[in-house]
Design a protein around this motif. Sequence first.
Motif, PDB file in Angstrom:
ATOM      1  N   ALA A  29       0.837  -1.193   0.000  1.00  0.00           N
ATOM      2  CA  ALA A  29       0.000   0.000   0.000  1.00  0.00           C
ATOM      3  C   ALA A  29       0.872   1.243   0.000  1.00  0.00           C
ATOM      4  CB  ALA A  29      -0.913  -0.014   1.213  1.00  0.00           C
ATOM      5  N   PHE A  30       0.357   2.291  -0.617  1.00  0.00           N
ATOM      6  CA  PHE A  30       1.071   3.555  -0.747  1.00  0.00           C
ATOM      7  C   PHE A  30       0.079   4.697  -0.635  1.00  0.00           C
ATOM      8  CE2 PHE A  30       2.939   0.492  -3.736  1.00  0.00           C
ATOM      9  CZ  PHE A  30       4.243   0.426  -3.285  1.00  0.00           C
ATOM     10  N   ASN A  31       0.610   5.912  -0.544  1.00  0.00           N
ATOM     11  CA  ASN A  31      -0.216   7.087  -0.756  1.00  0.00           C
ATOM     12  C   ASN A  31      -0.362   7.250  -2.257  1.00  0.00           C
ATOM     13  OD1 ASN A  31       1.371   8.405   2.002  1.00  0.00           O
ATOM     14  ND2 ASN A  31      -0.827   8.244   1.915  1.00  0.00           N
ATOM     15  N   GLU A  32      -1.546   7.605  -2.669  1.00  0.00           N
ATOM     16  CA  GLU A  32      -1.842   7.726  -4.092  1.00  0.00           C
ATOM     17  C   GLU A  32      -1.054   8.847  -4.750  1.00  0.00           C
ATOM     18  OE1 GLU A  32      -5.905   7.015  -6.613  1.00  0.00           O
ATOM     19  OE2 GLU A  32      -6.029   7.830  -4.602  1.00  0.00           O
ATOM     20  N   GLY A  33      -0.780   9.880  -4.014  1.00  0.00           N
ATOM     21  CA  GLY A  33      -0.024  11.006  -4.546  1.00  0.00           C
ATOM     22  C   GLY A  33       0.435  11.894  -3.415  1.00  0.00           C
ATOM     23  N   GLY A  81      -0.805  14.531  -2.372  1.00  0.00           N
ATOM     24  CA  GLY A  81      -1.937  15.001  -1.592  1.00  0.00           C
ATOM     25  C   GLY A  81      -2.572  13.917  -0.749  1.00  0.00           C
ATOM     26  N   GLY A  82      -2.024  12.713  -0.794  1.00  0.00           N
ATOM     27  CA  GLY A  82      -2.553  11.624   0.027  1.00  0.00           C
ATOM     28  C   GLY A  82      -3.410  10.671  -0.775  1.00  0.00           C
ATOM     29  N   GLY A  83      -4.284   9.974  -0.087  1.00  0.00           N
ATOM     30  CA  GLY A  83      -5.125   8.950  -0.683  1.00  0.00           C
ATOM     31  C   GLY A  83      -4.448   7.597  -0.573  1.00  0.00           C
ATOM     32  N   LEU A  84      -5.208   6.574  -0.259  1.00  0.00           N
ATOM     33  CA  LEU A  84      -4.666   5.222  -0.096  1.00  0.00           C
ATOM     34  C   LEU A  84      -4.847   4.430  -1.384  1.00  0.00           C
ATOM     35  CD1 LEU A  84      -3.538   3.071   1.920  1.00  0.00           C
ATOM     36  CD2 LEU A  84      -5.921   2.417   2.319  1.00  0.00           C
ATOM     37  N   ILE A  85      -3.794   3.760  -1.801  1.00  0.00           N
ATOM     38  CA  ILE A  85      -3.848   2.861  -2.958  1.00  0.00           C
ATOM     39  C   ILE A  85      -3.210   1.544  -2.535  1.00  0.00           C
ATOM     40  CG2 ILE A  85      -1.691   3.676  -4.012  1.00  0.00           C
ATOM     41  CD1 ILE A  85      -4.792   2.952  -6.041  1.00  0.00           C
ATOM     42  N   VAL A  86      -3.858   0.433  -2.875  1.00  0.00           N
ATOM     43  CA  VAL A  86      -3.374  -0.885  -2.458  1.00  0.00           C
ATOM     44  C   VAL A  86      -3.299  -1.780  -3.698  1.00  0.00           C
ATOM     45  CG1 VAL A  86      -3.734  -2.865  -0.944  1.00  0.00           C
ATOM     46  CG2 VAL A  86      -4.510  -0.600  -0.213  1.00  0.00           C
ATOM     47  N   ASP A 139     -10.768  -5.305  -3.073  1.00  0.00           N
ATOM     48  CA  ASP A 139     -11.489  -5.718  -1.871  1.00  0.00           C
ATOM     49  C   ASP A 139     -10.878  -5.065  -0.623  1.00  0.00           C
ATOM     50  OD1 ASP A 139     -13.549  -7.280  -0.563  1.00  0.00           O
ATOM     51  OD2 ASP A 139     -11.896  -8.479   0.256  1.00  0.00           O
ATOM     52  N   VAL A 140      -9.546  -4.982  -0.583  1.00  0.00           N
ATOM     53  CA  VAL A 140      -8.864  -4.346   0.551  1.00  0.00           C
ATOM     54  C   VAL A 140      -9.177  -2.851   0.570  1.00  0.00           C
ATOM     55  CG1 VAL A 140      -6.622  -3.854   1.603  1.00  0.00           C
ATOM     56  CG2 VAL A 140      -7.046  -6.087   0.575  1.00  0.00           C
ATOM     57  N   LEU A 141      -9.197  -2.226  -0.596  1.00  0.00           N
ATOM     58  CA  LEU A 141      -9.520  -0.797  -0.672  1.00  0.00           C
ATOM     59  C   LEU A 141     -10.937  -0.511  -0.188  1.00  0.00           C
ATOM     60  CD1 LEU A 141      -7.813   0.310  -3.993  1.00  0.00           C
ATOM     61  CD2 LEU A 141      -7.451   1.313  -1.740  1.00  0.00           C
ATOM     62  N   VAL A 142     -11.873  -1.389  -0.539  1.00  0.00           N
ATOM     63  CA  VAL A 142     -13.275  -1.182  -0.156  1.00  0.00           C
ATOM     64  C   VAL A 142     -13.482  -1.469   1.330  1.00  0.00           C
ATOM     65  CG1 VAL A 142     -15.628  -2.053  -0.481  1.00  0.00           C
ATOM     66  CG2 VAL A 142     -14.182  -1.598  -2.463  1.00  0.00           C
ATOM     67  N   GLY A 160      -2.228   7.345   6.870  1.00  0.00           N
ATOM     68  CA  GLY A 160      -1.827   8.085   8.060  1.00  0.00           C
ATOM     69  C   GLY A 160      -2.246   9.543   7.949  1.00  0.00           C
ATOM     70  N   ARG A 161      -2.400  10.198   9.074  1.00  0.00           N
ATOM     71  CA  ARG A 161      -2.853  11.595   9.102  1.00  0.00           C
ATOM     72  C   ARG A 161      -1.948  12.504   8.286  1.00  0.00           C
ATOM     73  NH1 ARG A 161      -3.582  15.479  14.369  1.00  0.00           N
ATOM     74  NH2 ARG A 161      -4.552  17.188  13.267  1.00  0.00           N
ATOM     75  N   PHE A 162      -0.634  12.301   8.392  1.00  0.00           N
ATOM     76  CA  PHE A 162       0.311  13.138   7.656  1.00  0.00           C
ATOM     77  C   PHE A 162       1.002  12.337   6.560  1.00  0.00           C
ATOM     78  CE2 PHE A 162       0.040  15.134  11.889  1.00  0.00           C
ATOM     79  CZ  PHE A 162      -0.487  16.347  11.487  1.00  0.00           C
ATOM     80  N   GLY A 163       0.283  11.401   5.981  1.00  0.00           N
ATOM     81  CA  GLY A 163       0.826  10.573   4.925  1.00  0.00           C
ATOM     82  C   GLY A 163       1.276   9.225   5.438  1.00  0.00           C
ATOM     83  N   GLY A 164       1.650   8.376   4.519  1.00  0.00           N
ATOM     84  CA  GLY A 164       2.045   7.031   4.893  1.00  0.00           C
ATOM     85  C   GLY A 164       0.832   6.129   5.050  1.00  0.00           C
ATOM     86  N   VAL A 165       1.114   4.876   5.357  1.00  0.00           N
ATOM     87  CA  VAL A 165       0.067   3.872   5.517  1.00  0.00           C
ATOM     88  C   VAL A 165       0.174   3.305   6.917  1.00  0.00           C
ATOM     89  CG1 VAL A 165      -0.767   1.640   4.676  1.00  0.00           C
ATOM     90  CG2 VAL A 165       0.086   3.342   3.056  1.00  0.00           C
ATOM     91  N   VAL A 166      -0.974   3.110   7.556  1.00  0.00           N
ATOM     92  CA  VAL A 166      -1.009   2.562   8.908  1.00  0.00           C
ATOM     93  C   VAL A 166      -1.819   1.282   8.891  1.00  0.00           C
ATOM     94  CG1 VAL A 166      -1.718   2.959  11.289  1.00  0.00           C
ATOM     95  CG2 VAL A 166      -0.876   4.866   9.917  1.00  0.00           C
ATOM     96  N   VAL A 167      -1.218   0.218   9.417  1.00  0.00           N
ATOM     97  CA  VAL A 167      -1.919  -1.049   9.589  1.00  0.00           C
ATOM     98  C   VAL A 167      -2.042  -1.277  11.083  1.00  0.00           C
ATOM     99  CG1 VAL A 167      -1.866  -3.543   9.194  1.00  0.00           C
ATOM    100  CG2 VAL A 167      -1.062  -1.980   7.401  1.00  0.00           C
ATOM    101  N   GLU A 168      -3.282  -1.515  11.544  1.00  0.00           N
ATOM    102  CA  GLU A 168      -3.539  -1.745  12.966  1.00  0.00           C
ATOM    103  C   GLU A 168      -4.269  -3.064  13.169  1.00  0.00           C
ATOM    104  OE1 GLU A 168      -4.485   1.831  15.572  1.00  0.00           O
ATOM    105  OE2 GLU A 168      -5.381   2.395  13.648  1.00  0.00           O
ATOM    106  N   ARG A 169      -3.887  -3.751  14.228  1.00  0.00           N
ATOM    107  CA  ARG A 169      -4.584  -4.994  14.564  1.00  0.00           C
ATOM    108  C   ARG A 169      -5.976  -4.663  15.042  1.00  0.00           C
ATOM    109  NH1 ARG A 169      -2.575 -10.021  18.287  1.00  0.00           N
ATOM    110  NH2 ARG A 169      -4.530 -11.162  18.126  1.00  0.00           N
TER     111      ARG A 169
END
Length: 191
Positions: free
Chosen positions: A131-135, A137-142, A158-161, A177-186
């Motif tokens: 997963a990454f930030n789409e650009g 300006g943010g946005g999640l892409i997987v 399916d993961v995106l939805v 993440g709030r200021f970019g990046g991707v966060v995975v939480e249990r």
Amino acid sequence: MTLTRDEAAAKARHVLAATEVEPFTHDELEGDAVCGGFAFTAGDRGAVIGYDGGYQTSMLELAGETMETLVAGWLVEQRHRHGVPDAPPPLPTHPCPICGQPTVHEDRHPAAVCADCQSRAADHEGRRIVAFNEGIGGGLIVYYAESPTGRQSELAEDVLVTRRCWIDGIECTISEGRFGGVVVERVTPAG
């Protein structure tokens, strides 16, 4: 440290092209005999005059700086130049909820997993994802890490939805993440 505050003020007046300068006292800057110096302001401009004769100036408001950031930047640059370690204070950590390794803690994401565990994230069928930030300006892409059409060429829709992924069979959420990046939480079991 042979430079006096008065000598530094004279140099600050010169480099800032000002008839008067105001001292900006900063204990860390003035206390560092190798990398420090004195700081001054003249209207919306600032200068750090180093003990070693160097200096740095800024048009503070125009550059989006404050005297604190100008001084901090000076200290980092000079400590690097002189080979003086400038270790930041340790970041707070919590145990990774998957493997137990220390993980940088953010109050917003108290169940965040470590980078090693995040690298093993998969969809509900076990296909590894990235997963990454789409650009900028943010946005999640997987994407799926591997795909018949090439590496990272197939969206993991399916993961995106659902914003759900699994690590070693343990359900997790995935988000931006709030200021970019991707966060995975249990996902913590209800109970």
